[in-house]
Motif scaffolding. Structure first.
Motif, PDB file in Angstrom:
ATOM      1  N   PHE A 107       0.561  -1.288  -0.021  1.00 14.50           N
ATOM      2  CA  PHE A 107       0.171   0.157  -0.048  1.00 14.50           C
ATOM      3  C   PHE A 107       0.752   1.342  -0.124  1.00 14.50           C
ATOM      4  CE2 PHE A 107      -2.986  -2.745   2.614  1.00 14.50           C
ATOM      5  CZ  PHE A 107      -3.595  -3.136   1.581  1.00 14.50           C
ATOM      6  N   LEU A 108       2.115   1.042   0.253  1.00 14.19           N
ATOM      7  CA  LEU A 108       2.822   2.275   0.459  1.00 14.19           C
ATOM      8  C   LEU A 108       3.152   3.409  -0.770  1.00 14.19           C
ATOM      9  CD1 LEU A 108       4.620   3.796   2.410  1.00 14.19           C
ATOM     10  CD2 LEU A 108       6.811   2.322   1.495  1.00 14.19           C
ATOM     11  N   ALA A 109       3.224   2.858  -2.037  1.00 16.51           N
ATOM     12  CA  ALA A 109       3.257   3.800  -2.941  1.00 16.51           C
ATOM     13  C   ALA A 109       1.849   4.523  -3.204  1.00 16.51           C
ATOM     14  CB  ALA A 109       3.561   3.067  -4.318  1.00 16.51           C
ATOM     15  N   ALA A 110       0.801   3.977  -3.128  1.00 13.55           N
ATOM     16  CA  ALA A 110      -0.562   4.672  -3.270  1.00 13.55           C
ATOM     17  C   ALA A 110      -0.754   5.611  -1.983  1.00 13.55           C
ATOM     18  CB  ALA A 110      -1.735   3.660  -3.055  1.00 13.55           C
ATOM     19  N   ILE A 111      -0.249   5.272  -0.966  1.00 14.55           N
ATOM     20  CA  ILE A 111      -0.400   6.229   0.084  1.00 14.55           C
ATOM     21  C   ILE A 111       0.682   7.197   0.176  1.00 14.55           C
ATOM     22  CG2 ILE A 111       0.310   6.578   2.675  1.00 14.55           C
ATOM     23  CD1 ILE A 111      -0.608   3.481   3.025  1.00 14.55           C
ATOM     24  N   LEU A 112       1.834   7.219  -0.374  1.00 11.60           N
ATOM     25  CA  LEU A 112       2.855   8.432  -0.364  1.00 11.60           C
ATOM     26  C   LEU A 112       2.254   9.151  -1.515  1.00 11.60           C
ATOM     27  CD1 LEU A 112       6.185   6.428   0.268  1.00 11.60           C
ATOM     28  CD2 LEU A 112       5.053   7.935   1.571  1.00 11.60           C
ATOM     29  N   ARG A 113       1.758   8.609  -2.647  1.00 12.59           N
ATOM     30  CA  ARG A 113       0.956   9.362  -3.744  1.00 12.59           C
ATOM     31  C   ARG A 113      -0.305  10.105  -3.307  1.00 12.59           C
ATOM     32  NH1 ARG A 113       1.017   5.418  -6.757  1.00 12.59           N
ATOM     33  NH2 ARG A 113      -1.367   5.012  -6.350  1.00 12.59           N
ATOM     34  N   GLU A 114      -1.291   9.500  -2.433  1.00  8.46           N
ATOM     35  CA  GLU A 114      -2.529   9.903  -2.118  1.00  8.46           C
ATOM     36  C   GLU A 114      -2.552  10.200  -0.763  1.00  8.46           C
ATOM     37  OE1 GLU A 114      -5.188   6.884  -3.194  1.00  8.46           O
ATOM     38  OE2 GLU A 114      -4.314   6.657  -5.367  1.00  8.46           O
ATOM     39  N   GLY A 115      -1.702   9.975   0.017  1.00  7.64           N
ATOM     40  CA  GLY A 115      -2.038  10.294   1.505  1.00  7.64           C
ATOM     41  C   GLY A 115      -2.685   9.162   2.122  1.00  7.64           C
ATOM     42  N   LEU A 116      -2.967   9.240   3.494  1.00 11.64           N
ATOM     43  CA  LEU A 116      -3.695   8.273   4.416  1.00 11.64           C
ATOM     44  C   LEU A 116      -5.155   8.974   4.033  1.00 11.64           C
ATOM     45  CD1 LEU A 116      -1.498   7.769   7.387  1.00 11.64           C
ATOM     46  CD2 LEU A 116      -2.112   6.217   5.741  1.00 11.64           C
ATOM     47  N   ARG A 117      -6.207   8.075   3.791  1.00 13.20           N
ATOM     48  CA  ARG A 117      -7.459   8.212   3.834  1.00 13.20           C
ATOM     49  C   ARG A 117      -8.132   7.212   4.666  1.00 13.20           C
ATOM     50  NH1 ARG A 117      -8.948   6.860  -1.790  1.00 13.20           N
ATOM     51  NH2 ARG A 117      -7.219   5.622  -1.715  1.00 13.20           N
ATOM     52  N   PRO A 118      -9.477   7.566   5.184  1.00 16.81           N
ATOM     53  CA  PRO A 118      -9.993   6.584   6.186  1.00 16.81           C
ATOM     54  C   PRO A 118     -10.537   5.365   5.553  1.00 16.81           C
ATOM     55  CG  PRO A 118     -11.477   8.746   5.613  1.00 16.81           C
ATOM     56  CD  PRO A 118     -10.024   8.950   4.968  1.00 16.81           C
ATOM     57  N   MET A 119     -10.653   5.190   4.008  1.00 20.62           N
ATOM     58  CA  MET A 119     -11.340   4.175   3.548  1.00 20.62           C
ATOM     59  C   MET A 119     -12.684   3.874   4.072  1.00 20.62           C
ATOM     60  SD  MET A 119      -8.692   3.870   1.863  1.00 20.62           S
ATOM     61  CE  MET A 119      -8.683   2.559   0.870  1.00 20.62           C
ATOM     62  N   LYS A 120     -12.985   2.794   4.599  1.00 19.85           N
ATOM     63  CA  LYS A 120     -14.281   2.400   5.089  1.00 19.85           C
ATOM     64  C   LYS A 120     -14.790   3.027   6.573  1.00 19.85           C
ATOM     65  CE  LYS A 120     -14.509  -1.664   2.128  1.00 19.85           C
ATOM     66  NZ  LYS A 120     -14.748  -3.311   2.394  1.00 19.85           N
TER      67      LYS A 120
END
Length: 181
Positions: A107-120
């Motif tokens: 999940f790291l690449a997406a997190i570093l690109r988009e940030g942390l989101r609450p998801m569900k």
């Protein structure tokens, strides 16, 4: 109650107090609360007979302090982690300068690109402890630790709340506030 049964009951409480109260006929009150007697009756009607003392044992014996009783001990709620619509009415709080979040490499690449989101869930969960964040990340594989510049986020107007069990909550963490220590 042995550890295995405490875990089983804790998971069932998490399900119904955080994600699926309607499955057993519950409607959470404002703040995510439900009457203890109402909860015990609903659980019993759906195959989990639990005494008040056993419920208290699960709540007080939970190492993550996932659940809390109100001041009078008449109502109970999950401390955070809801996927159902609930406003815990937690006040805004000043976080420490740095907070942590545990994840896994996939999940790291997406997190570093988009940030942390609450998801569900309703909020991103953060920790003051490297150990806790690492443990959380390890639930899905080899953990990766992220540092969050909470001071800079606060200065930029982002808000944080502190749940009853010490978990820091925020709506999202933009990527510019993240780093891998």
């Amino acid at each position: 109650m042995d550890a295995k049964n405490r875990t089983r009951v804790s998971k069932r409480l998490s399900l119904h107090l955080r994600h699926a109260p309607r499955e057993i006929g519950l409607t959470l009150e404002p703040g995510g609360w439900i009457g203890v007697d109402t909860l015990l009756t609903a659980l019993a009607a759906h195959g989990l007979r639990l005494t008040r003392a056993e419920l208290e044992e699960v709540v007080t014996g939970n190492d993550k302090r996932r659940f809390a009783f109100d001041e009078r001990g008449e109502r109970i709620r999950a401390s955070q982690g809801h996927s159902v619509d609930v406003d815990l009415a937690l006040p805004t709080a000043e976080p420490p300068a740095v907070l942590y979040h545990g994840t896994v490499d996939r999940f790291l690449a997406a997190i570093l690109r988009e940030g942390l989101r609450p998801m569900k869930r309703h909020a991103v969960h953060l920790s003051t402890s490297v150990e806790t964040a690492t443990t959380v990340g390890a639930r899905r594989g080899k953990p990766v630790l992220l540092s969050i510049d909470a001071r800079a986020m606060t200065e930029a107007g982002h808000e944080f709340q502190l749940s009853a069990n010490g978990v820091w909550l925020t709506a999202a963490v933009p990527p510019e506030y993240l780093s891998c220590p």
